[in-house]
Design a protein around this motif. Sequence first.
Motif, short mmCIF file in Angstrom:
data_model
loop_
_atom_site.label_atom_id
_atom_site.label_comp_id
_atom_site.label_asym_id
_atom_site.label_seq_id
_atom_site.Cartn_x
_atom_site.Cartn_y
_atom_site.Cartn_z
N ASN A 166 8.93 1.56 7.25
CA ASN A 166 7.81 0.65 7.44
C ASN A 166 7.00 0.54 6.16
OD1 ASN A 166 8.37 0.07 10.13
ND2 ASN A 166 7.24 1.83 10.87
N GLN A 167 6.65 -0.69 5.82
CA GLN A 167 5.87 -0.95 4.61
C GLN A 167 4.49 -1.47 5.03
OE1 GLN A 167 6.95 -1.17 0.92
NE2 GLN A 167 4.72 -0.97 0.97
N ARG A 168 3.45 -0.74 4.63
CA ARG A 168 2.08 -1.17 4.94
C ARG A 168 1.55 -1.97 3.76
NH1 ARG A 168 -0.37 2.77 8.16
NH2 ARG A 168 0.30 4.23 6.56
N CYS A 169 0.98 -3.14 4.05
CA CYS A 169 0.50 -4.03 2.99
C CYS A 169 -0.89 -4.56 3.33
CB CYS A 169 1.43 -5.23 2.81
SG CYS A 169 3.15 -4.80 2.50
N ARG A 170 -1.63 -4.88 2.29
CA ARG A 170 -2.88 -5.60 2.47
C ARG A 170 -2.59 -7.08 2.31
NH1 ARG A 170 -6.02 -8.19 -0.73
NH2 ARG A 170 -5.03 -7.34 -2.61
N TRP A 171 -2.89 -7.87 3.34
CA TRP A 171 -2.71 -9.32 3.29
C TRP A 171 -4.09 -9.95 3.42
CZ3 TRP A 171 1.53 -12.37 2.37
CH2 TRP A 171 1.38 -13.73 2.61
N PHE A 172 -4.63 -10.41 2.29
CA PHE A 172 -6.01 -10.84 2.22
C PHE A 172 -6.90 -9.70 2.72
CE2 PHE A 172 -4.23 -14.84 1.24
CZ PHE A 172 -5.23 -15.56 0.63
N ASN A 173 -7.63 -9.88 3.82
CA ASN A 173 -8.52 -8.82 4.28
C ASN A 173 -7.94 -8.05 5.46
OD1 ASN A 173 -10.58 -9.49 2.41
ND2 ASN A 173 -11.25 -11.17 3.73
N ASP A 174 -6.68 -8.29 5.77
CA ASP A 174 -6.03 -7.62 6.89
C ASP A 174 -4.98 -6.65 6.39
OD1 ASP A 174 -7.27 -8.75 9.20
OD2 ASP A 174 -6.23 -10.63 8.78
N THR A 175 -4.58 -5.75 7.28
CA THR A 175 -3.47 -4.85 6.99
C THR A 175 -2.31 -5.24 7.88
OG1 THR A 175 -4.93 -3.02 6.38
CG2 THR A 175 -2.67 -2.47 6.97
N ILE A 182 0.83 -1.21 0.00
CA ILE A 182 0.00 0.00 0.00
C ILE A 182 0.86 1.26 0.00
CG2 ILE A 182 -1.77 1.29 1.23
CD1 ILE A 182 -2.72 -1.40 2.41
N ASP A 183 1.65 1.42 1.05
CA ASP A 183 2.50 2.61 1.14
C ASP A 183 3.61 2.40 2.15
OD1 ASP A 183 1.26 2.72 3.60
OD2 ASP A 183 0.09 4.51 3.19
N THR A 184 4.49 3.37 2.25
CA THR A 184 5.56 3.35 3.24
C THR A 184 5.39 4.54 4.17
OG1 THR A 184 7.05 4.66 1.83
CG2 THR A 184 7.16 2.26 1.62
N PHE A 185 5.88 4.37 5.40
CA PHE A 185 5.80 5.46 6.36
C PHE A 185 6.89 5.28 7.42
CE2 PHE A 185 3.30 2.03 8.04
CZ PHE A 185 3.45 2.09 9.42
N SER A 186 7.04 6.29 8.25
CA SER A 186 8.06 6.29 9.31
C SER A 186 9.44 5.94 8.76
CB SER A 186 7.66 5.30 10.42
OG SER A 186 6.45 5.68 11.02
N THR A 187 9.77 6.55 7.66
CA THR A 187 11.08 6.29 7.06
C THR A 187 12.17 6.97 7.88
OG1 THR A 187 10.12 6.20 4.85
CG2 THR A 187 12.49 6.58 4.98
N SER A 188 13.21 6.20 8.20
CA SER A 188 14.35 6.74 8.95
C SER A 188 15.60 6.55 8.11
CB SER A 188 14.49 6.04 10.29
OG SER A 188 14.85 4.68 10.11
#
Length: 234
Positions: A53-62, A42-48
Amino acid sequence: MKLQGIVRKTSIAILLLIGVSLWVQAQNRPPKLRFEDIYTKIDTFSTSQHYYNQRCRWFNDTVVTCNLVTPHTFDLQYYLKSNRLDSTYVPTDQEKERYLSFFEIGAQNCHSYSLECYFKNSGIEGISLFDHNTSVGSEYLTKILASTFEKVQELTIKPKHKPKEGIVSNTILVFSSRYSRAIHSVYYSNGVYFSKNGAFAPKTYSNLNDILKLYFDTTIIEAYQLKAAIRAKL
């Protein structure tokens, strides 16, 4: 000539019946599961400086993975500060190599490694979410197992007693203590345990007790395999 005509017509009829049968089977067969159906980044966040951090959709969960920034380069200021060295200090090439190696080897944790090993050894290619640069928290391992895997075995661990029951092969083994779930996980296949212990390089074991010595507060080990319905679609 009449006999040849009858044989020809019979052959054509048989081929047509086979074709229709195959078409019907294809219509009734469940559709193939694409990797895009399993997970999508989905997207990345909290980049240092070193991780993101990589946010992903895994089936119906995040789920969220922590990834090492690549290519990873030597950061002199960070190195001096983290080692409490004077600004005039000049690191040797060996020190630089150890610095880079520390991040590269330590980037992947046990949960990411056990998932990576499971998919690769099960002949399921294409799931690049879990690799040597990725870490998966216990919370998200639990989500992945709940949506995609099924528990096939549970072992109660007693101090100084090796489980008498044989362990199901080609499984992800999840170690839990009385106080915390998923304190460790390994991939198990044909008598070999594939483990990633903390920031150390992956290691194989032939004796479960050798791993339990490291995770001595383990009270339960659960074995998981990909759900049969999902395996059938891959």
